[in-house]
Enzyme design. Structure first.
Site, PDB file in Angstrom:
ATOM      1  N   LEU A 137      50.077  18.456  87.368  1.00 40.32           N
ATOM      2  CA  LEU A 137      51.400  19.060  87.212  1.00 40.32           C
ATOM      3  C   LEU A 137      51.789  19.811  88.505  1.00 40.32           C
ATOM      4  O   LEU A 137      52.788  19.489  89.135  1.00 40.32           O
ATOM      5  CB  LEU A 137      51.371  19.997  86.007  1.00 40.32           C
ATOM      6  CG  LEU A 137      52.680  20.614  85.581  1.00 40.32           C
ATOM      7  CD1 LEU A 137      53.658  19.561  85.109  1.00 40.32           C
ATOM      8  CD2 LEU A 137      52.451  21.652  84.481  1.00 40.32           C
ATOM      9  N   CYS A 164      51.798  13.104  98.222  1.00 37.84           N
ATOM     10  CA  CYS A 164      51.860  14.506  97.792  1.00 37.84           C
ATOM     11  C   CYS A 164      51.602  15.383  99.020  1.00 37.84           C
ATOM     12  O   CYS A 164      50.716  15.084  99.820  1.00 37.84           O
ATOM     13  CB  CYS A 164      50.808  14.786  96.716  1.00 37.84           C
ATOM     14  SG  CYS A 164      51.022  13.761  95.258  1.00 37.84           S
ATOM     15  N   CYS A 188      46.743   6.240  99.568  1.00 41.18           N
ATOM     16  CA  CYS A 188      47.635   6.458  98.420  1.00 41.18           C
ATOM     17  C   CYS A 188      49.078   6.395  98.893  1.00 41.18           C
ATOM     18  O   CYS A 188      49.400   6.832  99.999  1.00 41.18           O
ATOM     19  CB  CYS A 188      47.364   7.824  97.791  1.00 41.18           C
ATOM     20  SG  CYS A 188      48.316   8.102  96.281  1.00 41.18           S
ATOM     21  N   CYS A 230      40.225  15.995  98.693  1.00 45.05           N
ATOM     22  CA  CYS A 230      40.415  14.550  98.625  1.00 45.05           C
ATOM     23  C   CYS A 230      41.024  13.985  99.912  1.00 45.05           C
ATOM     24  O   CYS A 230      42.048  14.443 100.384  1.00 45.05           O
ATOM     25  CB  CYS A 230      41.319  14.276  97.432  1.00 45.05           C
ATOM     26  SG  CYS A 230      42.060  12.675  97.421  1.00 45.05           S
ATOM     27  N   CYS A 269      47.969  16.980 100.008  1.00 45.23           N
ATOM     28  CA  CYS A 269      46.787  16.136  99.864  1.00 45.23           C
ATOM     29  C   CYS A 269      46.539  15.307 101.122  1.00 45.23           C
ATOM     30  O   CYS A 269      47.444  14.626 101.612  1.00 45.23           O
ATOM     31  CB  CYS A 269      47.014  15.229  98.656  1.00 45.23           C
ATOM     32  SG  CYS A 269      45.864  13.862  98.546  1.00 45.23           S
ATOM     33  N   CYS A 307      33.372  12.123  90.876  1.00 48.67           N
ATOM     34  CA  CYS A 307      34.809  12.021  91.123  1.00 48.67           C
ATOM     35  C   CYS A 307      35.018  10.765  91.961  1.00 48.67           C
ATOM     36  O   CYS A 307      34.483  10.659  93.065  1.00 48.67           O
ATOM     37  CB  CYS A 307      35.272  13.273  91.864  1.00 48.67           C
ATOM     38  SG  CYS A 307      36.996  13.179  92.373  1.00 48.67           S
ATOM     39  N   GLU A 344      36.347   7.556  99.269  1.00 47.28           N
ATOM     40  CA  GLU A 344      35.473   8.697  98.995  1.00 47.28           C
ATOM     41  C   GLU A 344      35.073   8.817  97.539  1.00 47.28           C
ATOM     42  O   GLU A 344      35.817   8.446  96.646  1.00 47.28           O
ATOM     43  CB  GLU A 344      36.221   9.990  99.334  1.00 47.28           C
ATOM     44  CG  GLU A 344      36.560  10.123 100.770  1.00 47.28           C
ATOM     45  CD  GLU A 344      37.425  11.335 101.013  1.00 47.28           C
ATOM     46  OE1 GLU A 344      37.675  11.623 102.176  1.00 47.28           O
ATOM     47  OE2 GLU A 344      37.860  11.971 100.040  1.00 47.28           O
TER      48      GLU A 344
HETATM   49  S1  SF4 Z   1      47.203  13.966  95.141  1.00 52.69           S
HETATM   50 FE1  SF4 Z   1      46.812  12.580  96.874  1.00 52.69          FE
HETATM   51  S2  SF4 Z   1      45.655  10.888  96.029  1.00 52.69           S
HETATM   52 FE2  SF4 Z   1      46.567  11.982  94.295  1.00 52.69          FE
HETATM   53  S3  SF4 Z   1      48.518  10.955  93.921  1.00 52.69           S
HETATM   54 FE3  SF4 Z   1      48.985  12.607  95.332  1.00 52.69          FE
HETATM   55  S4  SF4 Z   1      48.825  11.690  97.404  1.00 52.69           S
HETATM   56 FE4  SF4 Z   1      47.825  10.300  95.951  1.00 52.69          FE
END
Ligand code: SF4
Length: 350
Positions: free
Chosen positions: A223, A120, A116, A342, A123, A109, A96
């Site tokens: 952060l 996280c 990934c 994202c 996300c 962006c 994306e």
């Molecule tokens: S926010 Fe999403 S894309 Fe960014 S490092 Fe964490 S898991 Fe990966």
């Protein structure tokens, strides 16, 4: 498709390597420069676009090399002007990129990886896992395509680039730096690295590496929590890269480069939005040479339990930061009516 896989990607050749190829073909040196310009500056998508080369030379190049290019697979237009695009790679992966227009800026962006590995909890990309790194020419293509969208939609060129899309840029270090070099090069897009921000979830060792490499772009740290316990809960990378290590790495980066550092902090309802959290955030901020703290409104995703705090809580949090002389800005979520968080669009089948 098979050809694309077997042949060497022509954009992975340096100018000198291209000169070597043409010398072997008994062609003058300037041919290499012509082709290099087509590849990077004139953004050719196929060998046939290289109209100042003879048909025979074009056929020879196509025989010897591949030219895999990213293409736009789908785009969504938000009522606030944000355009989110899903790009398809030559091997069928989806990534994306988002164009975020404001009065003064056209910001792209971009993604650095397909998926990934950092998981996280807030996300959508984190729930996909990592498929592979993007090559530097693919990252370059994202910028080219978003620039074309900015020109077509708003009649303006891109003014800024942020690496805040899918993936952790510092875990695809070599390709991200090579893409930024090409984006900044006079025979590339000629954009100043000062207009580029690389955002990291916090890989301390690689933040120091950026310092050693004396990079010229800005750095943002995601952060998102004011202490190790809360940060580890939402960002597993914190277990191996805790706040102490990150604070030390950011100070090193700043000492070596003097480049701007921003802290990113998404506000999650009843998780990191209390006055106690704000107080802890101020303490962290005081230990980092950060110019700015971006307080970000959360754009909820289906897979995560988090929501956005009520307006009054956000206001109270911002007031606390301002009373404690923190240079903080509230960033409203963009593209709420499209899948602009994202990983949301690439996760969707068309
Ligand atoms: S926010 Fe999403 S894309 Fe960014 S490092 Fe964490 S898991 Fe990966």
């Amino acid at each position: 498709m098979l050809d694309t896989v077997k042949k060497r990607n022509i954009r992975h050749l340096s100018l000198q390597e291209l000169e070597g190829y043409f010398a072997e073909m008994g062609q003058p040196k300037f041919r290499a420069k012509q082709v290099y310009e087509w590849l990077w500056q004139k953004k050719a998508r196929t060998f046939n676009d290289m109209t100042n080369l003879s048909l025979t030379l074009r056929a020879g190049l196509s025989e010897a090399f591949s030219l895999p290019a990213l293409r736009v697979d789908a785009s969504q237009f938000s009522s606030d002007g944000t355009v989110k695009s899903r790009f398809k790679t030559h091997d069928g992966h989806l990534v994306e990129g988002v164009l975020i227009p404001t009065e003064e800026r056209q910001t792209a962006c971009v993604s650095s990886q397909i998926g990934c590995s950092l998981s996280c909890k807030f996300c959508a990309t984190g729930y996909m896992g990592r498929k592979r790194n993007l090559d530097y020419d693919e990252i370059y293509d994202e910028v080219v395509l978003l620039n074309q969208q900015a020109e077509a939609t708003y009649g303006k060129k891109l003014s800024n680039i942020v690496f805040m899309g899918m993936g952790e840029p510092l875990l695809n270090y070599r390709n991200v730096l090579a893409a930024i070099e090409r984006i900044g090069a006079p025979d590339g897009l000629g954009m100043s690295p000062r207009r580029i921000t690389v955002s990291t979830a916090g890989v301390a060792k690689m933040i120091k590496q950026l310092g050693d490499d004396k990079v010229r772009f800005k750095l943002a740290l995601s952060l998102h929590a004011p202490n190790d316990q809360k940060r580890s809960e939402i960002m597993p990378i914190n277990e191996t890269n805790n706040l102490k290590a990150l604070i030390e790495a950011l100070n090193y980066f700043y000492k070596e480069t003097g480049n701007e550092i921003t802290l990113e902090y998404i506000l999650f309802n009843n998780f990191n939005d209390s006055l106690k959290d704000a107080e802890e955030l101020v303490k962290v901020y005081r230990q980092i040479p950060a110019d700015l703290v971006n307080i970000i409104e959360y754009n909820p995703i289906e897979a995560a339990r988090f929501t956005k705090p009520p307006e009054a809580t956000i206001e109270q949090f911002m007031d606390y930061l301002s009373a404690n002389r923190v240079n903080a800005r509230l960033r409203k979520s963009r593209g709420k009516d499209i899948d602009a968080a994202c990983g949301q669009l690439a996760n969707k089948a068309s």
